[in-house]
Design a protein around this motif. Structure first.
Motif, short mmCIF file in Angstrom:
data_model
loop_
_atom_site.label_atom_id
_atom_site.label_comp_id
_atom_site.label_asym_id
_atom_site.label_seq_id
_atom_site.Cartn_x
_atom_site.Cartn_y
_atom_site.Cartn_z
N ILE A 28 0.78 -1.20 0.22
CA ILE A 28 0.23 -0.16 0.53
C ILE A 28 1.31 1.59 -0.32
O ILE A 28 2.01 1.21 0.88
CB ILE A 28 -0.87 0.25 1.17
CG1 ILE A 28 -2.10 -1.30 1.32
CG2 ILE A 28 -1.69 1.44 1.51
CD1 ILE A 28 -2.54 -1.56 2.22
N LYS A 79 -10.59 -3.19 1.16
CA LYS A 79 -9.44 -3.21 0.09
C LYS A 79 -9.54 -2.38 -1.27
O LYS A 79 -9.18 -1.89 -1.98
CB LYS A 79 -8.94 -4.82 -0.84
CG LYS A 79 -7.87 -6.23 0.78
CD LYS A 79 -8.07 -7.02 -0.29
CE LYS A 79 -6.86 -6.52 -1.12
NZ LYS A 79 -5.80 -7.97 -1.96
N TYR A 80 -11.25 -2.43 -1.63
CA TYR A 80 -11.46 -1.95 -2.63
C TYR A 80 -10.94 -0.75 -1.83
O TYR A 80 -10.74 0.55 -3.05
CB TYR A 80 -12.94 -2.50 -3.07
CG TYR A 80 -13.48 -1.35 -4.62
CD1 TYR A 80 -12.27 -1.42 -5.63
CD2 TYR A 80 -14.51 -0.46 -4.26
CE1 TYR A 80 -13.24 -0.67 -6.77
CE2 TYR A 80 -14.36 0.23 -5.25
CZ TYR A 80 -14.38 -0.04 -6.84
OH TYR A 80 -15.12 0.12 -7.69
N ALA A 137 -4.79 -4.09 5.27
CA ALA A 137 -5.45 -3.46 4.84
C ALA A 137 -6.13 -2.95 6.36
O ALA A 137 -6.06 -1.67 6.50
CB ALA A 137 -6.70 -3.63 3.68
N GLY A 185 -5.09 -8.47 2.39
CA GLY A 185 -6.28 -7.73 3.15
C GLY A 185 -6.25 -7.93 4.46
O GLY A 185 -5.03 -8.54 4.96
N ARG A 239 -15.21 -7.07 -6.13
CA ARG A 239 -14.53 -6.36 -5.25
C ARG A 239 -14.87 -6.09 -4.18
O ARG A 239 -14.74 -5.10 -2.99
CB ARG A 239 -14.16 -5.29 -4.96
CG ARG A 239 -13.29 -5.57 -7.04
CD ARG A 239 -12.21 -5.84 -6.65
NE ARG A 239 -11.52 -5.50 -5.70
CZ ARG A 239 -10.47 -4.11 -6.18
NH1 ARG A 239 -10.39 -3.85 -7.28
NH2 ARG A 239 -9.60 -3.85 -4.82
N SER A 256 -7.66 0.46 -3.16
CA SER A 256 -7.32 0.50 -4.08
C SER A 256 -7.76 1.88 -5.06
O SER A 256 -7.06 2.32 -5.45
CB SER A 256 -7.96 -0.52 -4.79
OG SER A 256 -7.45 -1.86 -4.64
N PRO A 289 -6.56 -6.49 -6.47
CA PRO A 289 -6.66 -7.06 -5.38
C PRO A 289 -5.19 -7.75 -4.79
O PRO A 289 -5.37 -8.18 -4.22
CB PRO A 289 -8.13 -7.54 -5.31
CG PRO A 289 -8.00 -7.10 -6.62
CD PRO A 289 -7.44 -6.58 -7.58
#
Length: 78
Positions: free
Chosen positions: A2, A44-45, A70, A66, A27, A48, A61
């Motif tokens: 990330i 996660k989405y 995340a 995750g 997602r 993103s 992904p």
């Protein structure tokens, strides 16, 4: 991984964007959700979309984890 350039403001902006453009079925959240301004989002989405805003590149992904990765990232942002 990330990007560290993602800020809390990017997360909030990403949430607004998702409100206008629903989460794609593939997602959707599997286990956890994050709440931003009273609405729930798949972590996660959300990250993103925030990455797209912060760096110009959306994270796929499989480019970050995750769960702990995340959730820890979002928790640090408050």
């Amino acid at each position: 991984m990330i990007p560290k350039t993602i800020t809390k403001e990017h997360i909030i902006e990403a949430a607004r964007s998702i409100d206008s453009n629903p989460v794609p079925e593939h997602r959707e959240a599997k286990r956890y959700e994050v709440t931003v301004n009273g609405h729930n989002y798949p972590p996660k989405y959300l990250i993103s979309v925030a990455s797209q805003m912060a760096t110009g590149l959306s994270l796929k992904p499989d480019e970050f984890g995750g769960g702990d990765e995340a959730n820890s990232f979002l928790s640090r942002l408050g």
